[in-house]
Design an enzyme around this catalytic site. Structure first.
Site, PDB file in Angstrom:
ATOM      1  N   LYS A  11     -14.426   4.080  -4.551  1.00  0.00           N
ATOM      2  CA  LYS A  11     -15.357   3.803  -3.445  1.00  0.00           C
ATOM      3  C   LYS A  11     -15.165   4.833  -2.327  1.00  0.00           C
ATOM      4  O   LYS A  11     -16.138   5.359  -1.791  1.00  0.00           O
ATOM      5  CB  LYS A  11     -15.075   2.410  -2.896  1.00  0.00           C
ATOM      6  CG  LYS A  11     -15.578   2.160  -1.478  1.00  0.00           C
ATOM      7  CD  LYS A  11     -15.269   0.779  -0.967  1.00  0.00           C
ATOM      8  CE  LYS A  11     -13.962   0.649  -0.280  1.00  0.00           C
ATOM      9  NZ  LYS A  11     -13.884   1.071   1.131  1.00  0.00           N
ATOM     10  N   ASN A  12     -13.900   5.139  -2.009  1.00  0.00           N
ATOM     11  CA  ASN A  12     -13.634   6.001  -0.844  1.00  0.00           C
ATOM     12  C   ASN A  12     -13.803   7.487  -1.129  1.00  0.00           C
ATOM     13  O   ASN A  12     -13.663   8.312  -0.233  1.00  0.00           O
ATOM     14  CB  ASN A  12     -12.237   5.707  -0.284  1.00  0.00           C
ATOM     15  CG  ASN A  12     -12.207   4.348   0.403  1.00  0.00           C
ATOM     16  OD1 ASN A  12     -13.247   3.729   0.613  1.00  0.00           O
ATOM     17  ND2 ASN A  12     -11.023   3.861   0.707  1.00  0.00           N
ATOM     18  N   CYS A 116     -12.338  -3.738  13.179  1.00  0.00           N
ATOM     19  CA  CYS A 116     -12.508  -4.635  12.023  1.00  0.00           C
ATOM     20  C   CYS A 116     -11.194  -5.389  11.864  1.00  0.00           C
ATOM     21  O   CYS A 116     -10.296  -5.309  12.681  1.00  0.00           O
ATOM     22  CB  CYS A 116     -12.881  -3.849  10.790  1.00  0.00           C
ATOM     23  SG  CYS A 116     -11.568  -2.790  10.251  1.00  0.00           S
ATOM     24  N   ARG A 121     -10.380   0.996  14.944  1.00  0.00           N
ATOM     25  CA  ARG A 121     -10.807   2.054  14.007  1.00  0.00           C
ATOM     26  C   ARG A 121     -11.469   3.163  14.838  1.00  0.00           C
ATOM     27  O   ARG A 121     -12.655   3.233  14.962  1.00  0.00           O
ATOM     28  CB  ARG A 121     -11.783   1.486  12.990  1.00  0.00           C
ATOM     29  CG  ARG A 121     -11.256   0.314  12.203  1.00  0.00           C
ATOM     30  CD  ARG A 121     -10.136   0.667  11.260  1.00  0.00           C
ATOM     31  NE  ARG A 121     -10.513   1.553  10.200  1.00  0.00           N
ATOM     32  CZ  ARG A 121     -11.035   1.147   9.040  1.00  0.00           C
ATOM     33  NH1 ARG A 121     -11.280  -0.113   8.850  1.00  0.00           N
ATOM     34  NH2 ARG A 121     -11.353   2.020   8.101  1.00  0.00           N
ATOM     35  N   ILE A 123     -12.683   6.898  16.317  1.00  0.00           N
ATOM     36  CA  ILE A 123     -13.267   8.111  15.721  1.00  0.00           C
ATOM     37  C   ILE A 123     -13.189   9.285  16.701  1.00  0.00           C
ATOM     38  O   ILE A 123     -13.948  10.252  16.593  1.00  0.00           O
ATOM     39  CB  ILE A 123     -14.738   7.881  15.286  1.00  0.00           C
ATOM     40  CG1 ILE A 123     -15.622   7.476  16.471  1.00  0.00           C
ATOM     41  CG2 ILE A 123     -14.845   6.866  14.158  1.00  0.00           C
ATOM     42  CD1 ILE A 123     -17.118   7.532  16.150  1.00  0.00           C
ATOM     43  N   ASP A 124     -12.246   9.222  17.643  1.00  0.00           N
ATOM     44  CA  ASP A 124     -12.193  10.290  18.656  1.00  0.00           C
ATOM     45  C   ASP A 124     -11.906  11.662  18.044  1.00  0.00           C
ATOM     46  O   ASP A 124     -12.418  12.687  18.519  1.00  0.00           O
ATOM     47  CB  ASP A 124     -11.182   9.939  19.747  1.00  0.00           C
ATOM     48  CG  ASP A 124      -9.821   9.523  19.180  1.00  0.00           C
ATOM     49  OD1 ASP A 124      -8.802   9.745  19.844  1.00  0.00           O
ATOM     50  OD2 ASP A 124      -9.778   8.989  18.052  1.00  0.00           O
ATOM     51  N   ASP A 304      -3.728   0.913   1.924  1.00  0.00           N
ATOM     52  CA  ASP A 304      -4.698   0.073   1.196  1.00  0.00           C
ATOM     53  C   ASP A 304      -4.059  -0.700   0.059  1.00  0.00           C
ATOM     54  O   ASP A 304      -4.722  -1.535  -0.563  1.00  0.00           O
ATOM     55  CB  ASP A 304      -5.852   0.930   0.642  1.00  0.00           C
ATOM     56  CG  ASP A 304      -6.754   1.425   1.760  1.00  0.00           C
ATOM     57  OD1 ASP A 304      -7.606   2.285   1.492  1.00  0.00           O
ATOM     58  OD2 ASP A 304      -6.573   0.964   2.901  1.00  0.00           O
ATOM     59  N   ILE A 326      -0.181   2.753   9.705  1.00  0.00           N
ATOM     60  CA  ILE A 326      -1.521   3.349   9.800  1.00  0.00           C
ATOM     61  C   ILE A 326      -2.450   2.531  10.689  1.00  0.00           C
ATOM     62  O   ILE A 326      -3.147   3.060  11.545  1.00  0.00           O
ATOM     63  CB  ILE A 326      -2.158   3.519   8.385  1.00  0.00           C
ATOM     64  CG1 ILE A 326      -1.218   4.277   7.447  1.00  0.00           C
ATOM     65  CG2 ILE A 326      -3.526   4.191   8.487  1.00  0.00           C
ATOM     66  CD1 ILE A 326      -0.963   5.727   7.800  1.00  0.00           C
ATOM     67  N   ARG A 396     -17.095  -5.776  -1.735  1.00  0.00           N
ATOM     68  CA  ARG A 396     -17.344  -4.547  -0.966  1.00  0.00           C
ATOM     69  C   ARG A 396     -16.652  -3.371  -1.637  1.00  0.00           C
ATOM     70  O   ARG A 396     -17.126  -2.240  -1.566  1.00  0.00           O
ATOM     71  CB  ARG A 396     -16.814  -4.691   0.463  1.00  0.00           C
ATOM     72  CG  ARG A 396     -17.664  -5.524   1.392  1.00  0.00           C
ATOM     73  CD  ARG A 396     -17.195  -5.337   2.824  1.00  0.00           C
ATOM     74  NE  ARG A 396     -16.896  -3.938   3.071  1.00  0.00           N
ATOM     75  CZ  ARG A 396     -15.839  -3.518   3.787  1.00  0.00           C
ATOM     76  NH1 ARG A 396     -15.011  -4.384   4.301  1.00  0.00           N
ATOM     77  NH2 ARG A 396     -15.614  -2.239   3.995  1.00  0.00           N
TER      78      ARG A 396
HETATM   79  C1  EPZ Z   1     -10.095   5.606   5.374  1.00  0.00           C
HETATM   80  O1  EPZ Z   1     -10.471   4.977   6.579  1.00  0.00           O
HETATM   81  C2  EPZ Z   1     -10.380   4.606   4.255  1.00  0.00           C
HETATM   82  N1  EPZ Z   1     -11.824   4.305   4.242  1.00  0.00           N
HETATM   83  C3  EPZ Z   1      -9.585   3.329   4.501  1.00  0.00           C
HETATM   84  O2  EPZ Z   1      -9.825   2.449   3.406  1.00  0.00           O
HETATM   85  C4  EPZ Z   1      -8.091   3.698   4.535  1.00  0.00           C
HETATM   86  O3  EPZ Z   1      -7.337   2.543   4.825  1.00  0.00           O
HETATM   87  C5  EPZ Z   1      -7.851   4.758   5.614  1.00  0.00           C
HETATM   88  O4  EPZ Z   1      -8.686   5.902   5.379  1.00  0.00           O
HETATM   89  C6  EPZ Z   1      -6.410   5.226   5.650  1.00  0.00           C
HETATM   90  O5  EPZ Z   1      -6.057   5.766   4.409  1.00  0.00           O
HETATM   91  C7  EPZ Z   1     -12.659   5.210   3.691  1.00  0.00           C
HETATM   92  O6  EPZ Z   1     -12.261   6.261   3.220  1.00  0.00           O
HETATM   93  C8  EPZ Z   1     -14.126   4.849   3.696  1.00  0.00           C
HETATM   94  P1  EPZ Z   1      -8.391   7.080   9.205  1.00  0.00           P
HETATM   95  P2  EPZ Z   1     -10.583   5.849   7.946  1.00  0.00           P
HETATM   96  O7  EPZ Z   1      -9.433   7.796   9.994  1.00  0.00           O
HETATM   97  O8  EPZ Z   1     -10.984   7.228   7.618  1.00  0.00           O
HETATM   98  C9  EPZ Z   1      -6.560   6.493  13.586  1.00  0.00           C
HETATM   99  C10 EPZ Z   1     -10.433   0.415   2.364  1.00  0.00           C
HETATM  100  O9  EPZ Z   1      -9.924  -0.715   2.315  1.00  0.00           O
HETATM  101  N2  EPZ Z   1      -7.661   7.412  13.988  1.00  0.00           N
HETATM  102  O10 EPZ Z   1      -7.610   7.844   8.205  1.00  0.00           O
HETATM  103  O11 EPZ Z   1     -11.413   5.054   8.881  1.00  0.00           O
HETATM  104  C11 EPZ Z   1      -7.142   5.158  13.114  1.00  0.00           C
HETATM  105  O12 EPZ Z   1      -7.327   4.300  14.203  1.00  0.00           O
HETATM  106  C12 EPZ Z   1     -10.442   1.176   3.684  1.00  0.00           C
HETATM  107  O13 EPZ Z   1     -10.970   0.994   1.391  1.00  0.00           O
HETATM  108  C13 EPZ Z   1      -7.764   7.812  15.315  1.00  0.00           C
HETATM  109  O14 EPZ Z   1      -6.947   7.439  16.150  1.00  0.00           O
HETATM  110  O15 EPZ Z   1      -9.083   5.854   8.436  1.00  0.00           O
HETATM  111  C14 EPZ Z   1      -6.096   4.670  12.149  1.00  0.00           C
HETATM  112  O16 EPZ Z   1      -5.061   4.031  12.881  1.00  0.00           O
HETATM  113  C15 EPZ Z   1      -9.757   0.396   4.791  1.00  0.00           C
HETATM  114  N3  EPZ Z   1      -8.796   8.625  15.665  1.00  0.00           N
HETATM  115  C16 EPZ Z   1      -5.527   5.958  11.524  1.00  0.00           C
HETATM  116  O17 EPZ Z   1      -5.888   7.014  12.440  1.00  0.00           O
HETATM  117  C17 EPZ Z   1      -9.737   9.065  14.740  1.00  0.00           C
HETATM  118  O18 EPZ Z   1     -10.670   9.806  15.109  1.00  0.00           O
HETATM  119  C18 EPZ Z   1      -6.071   6.299  10.134  1.00  0.00           C
HETATM  120  O19 EPZ Z   1      -7.462   6.288  10.237  1.00  0.00           O
HETATM  121  C19 EPZ Z   1      -9.599   8.641  13.414  1.00  0.00           C
HETATM  122  C20 EPZ Z   1      -8.553   7.819  13.045  1.00  0.00           C
END
Ligand code: EPZ
Length: 417
Positions: A11-12, A116, A121, A123-124, A304, A326, A396
């Protein structure tokens, strides 16, 4: 439970790869797409902004556009780069359309991804990179609007590891003017699979040392065919299931090296796991030893799989520790597992699991996709019946988990069946 289970596409990986369809006017032909809700929502989002789809189902007249594992999809024109709230609130992955829409047509409008059930979560990092590339971004309420002339190349170091942040900027850079160097990139296999698709579409993209990508922007990309890699999290979930007492499960169509960290942990626990070329074979029964685990970005132990492993650790003989680094709120499954009879104490970012529990059926509530899988594993290990409310979450991210488990002999039915 006993028997074999085949893993579906990741999925990811499929989510960013579908977003990459925005980068070309020519069709992308996907195979091994997982039939899960998040993918259907992403396909619906793409159709909303101009994509045309053809799949076995579409050919068979099904309007959903995705029934089989194959999908032919193209974005001949991207006429309205706006992701509706209806779509954006059902999957955070719609943020992956930001970079591609800006790269293709210089504009984008998408809902800010809500928090969530696993914590904040943010996105900065995505926005910092896109602004450095020349995008003007405005966040007003829950909507994010962005515009740019043509994105330009940058030398950018991610302040922290972000999977979708890396993916967003890889896609933006593919059509940007000049060269982009992205450093401290996420190394998850799904990121590498996206890079492979971009290269197949004609992007000039090279990975250095796994954490750095150099992308020379092109004026346009062409179509491609792509087979989505197997889902390592689904594979890991069934591998963990096989380690419970009395189970004997073969997990097929896997890439073993994508799960090195889990295999190491199961070995330390003394689990009976054999690794073949594209298959795992796990047999429950061995006395499981407790371990100390920390979730980390790839190649570390994946967040995950944290909830699913926590369920198995309730059966180990001794006290295990799991530290979640994480996400800041990813232990909600602990309270539910304790309702089954587990003995888990959460202290900040660490859970203490006193193993050897006898689990008994209960009524449970689930909050997120991976916690749902963890509670299913708990319910299958428990004596008596367990009911899990909100278990639609499973669909999902897991293709037909109840069906796959039933084939292994599990007594599991969806309440609406
Ligand atoms: C991806 O989410 C996956 N989703 C998640 O899988 C997975 O848990 C996660 O990566 C970590 O491996 C998809 O790929 C669709 P991150 P993502 O950006 O990209 C912080 C599942 O169950 N962060 O790697 O949203 C954030 O808050 C899902 O399949 C910032 O601070 O995760 C988090 O604490 C759940 N600023 C950490 O980094 C940012 O701009 C990791 O987030 C981005 C992230």
């Amino acid at each position: 439970m006993a028997g074999s289970v085949a893993v579906s596409g990741a999925k990811n990986a499929a989510l960013p790869e579908l977003a990459a369809v925005c980068l070309s006017a020519e069709p992308i032909v996907f195979s091994n797409l997982p039939q899960v809700e998040d993918i259907k929502v992403m396909v619906a989002a793409l159709r909303e902004i101009g994509a045309e789809t053809e799949s076995e189902a579409a050919l068979a007249g099904d309007g959903a556009g995705l029934q089989g594992h194959e999908l032919r999809i193209a974005m001949p024109t991207l006429h309205s780069p706006v992701v509706s709230h209806r779509i954006a609130r059902t999957t955070r992955a719609s943020v992956l359309l930001l970079g591609p829409m800006l790269a293709r047509c210089g504009a984008a409008r998408v809902s800010m991804p809500g928090g969530c059930a696993i914590g904040e979560r943010k996105i900065d990092f995505h926005l910092q990179g896109l602004e450095r590339m020349g995008a003007e971004i405005l966040v007003a309420g829950e909507y994010l609007s962005a515009r740019c002339d043509r994105l330009h190349g940058i030398d950018f170091t991610f302040p922290g590891k972000t999977v979708t942040g890396t993916e967003n900027l890889l896609m933006a850079a593919a059509l940007a003017e000049g060269t982009t160097v992205l450093r401290n990139c996420a190394q998850e296999p799904e990121v590498a699979d996206l890079a492979a698709l971009l290269a197949a579409m004609g992007a000039d993209i090279r990975s250095q040392d796994g954490e750095t990508y150099v992308i020379r922007g092109r004026a346009s990309l062409h179509g491609a065919s792509h087979r989505v890699i197997p889902d390592r999290i689904e594979a890991g979930t069934y591998l963990i299931a096989g380690c419970f007492p009395g189970n004997d499960i073969r997990v097929e169509a896997v890439i073993p090296e994508h799960l090195g960290s889990l295999l190491g942990i199961l070995h330390d626990m003394g689990a009976d796991v054999a690794v073949h070329q594209k298959e795992f074979h796990a047999r429950g029964g061995a006395a499981l030893r407790p371990v100390a685990v920390v979730t980390e970005p790839y190649p570390g132990f994946p967040t995950d799989l944290q909830a699913q492993l926590t369920t198995l650790l309730t059966q180990a003989r001794g006290v295990s520790r799991v530290r979640e680094t994480i996400f800041n709120d990813r232990f909600r499954h602990a309270g539910e597992l304790n309702r089954l009879g587990a003995d888990i104490e959460v202290r900040g970012d660490e859970a203490l699991i006193r193993g050897g529990s006898t689990l008994r059926g209960a009524v449970l509530k689930t909050t997120d996709l991976r916690a749902s899988a963890a509670l299913v594993l708990g319910g299958l290990a428990a004596a008596g019946e367990t009911r899990i409310e909100n278990s639609y979450q499973l669909f999902r991210g897991y293709e037909d988990m109840p069906g796959k488990l039933q084939k292994l002999g599990a007594d599991i039915t969806m309440a609406w069946e």
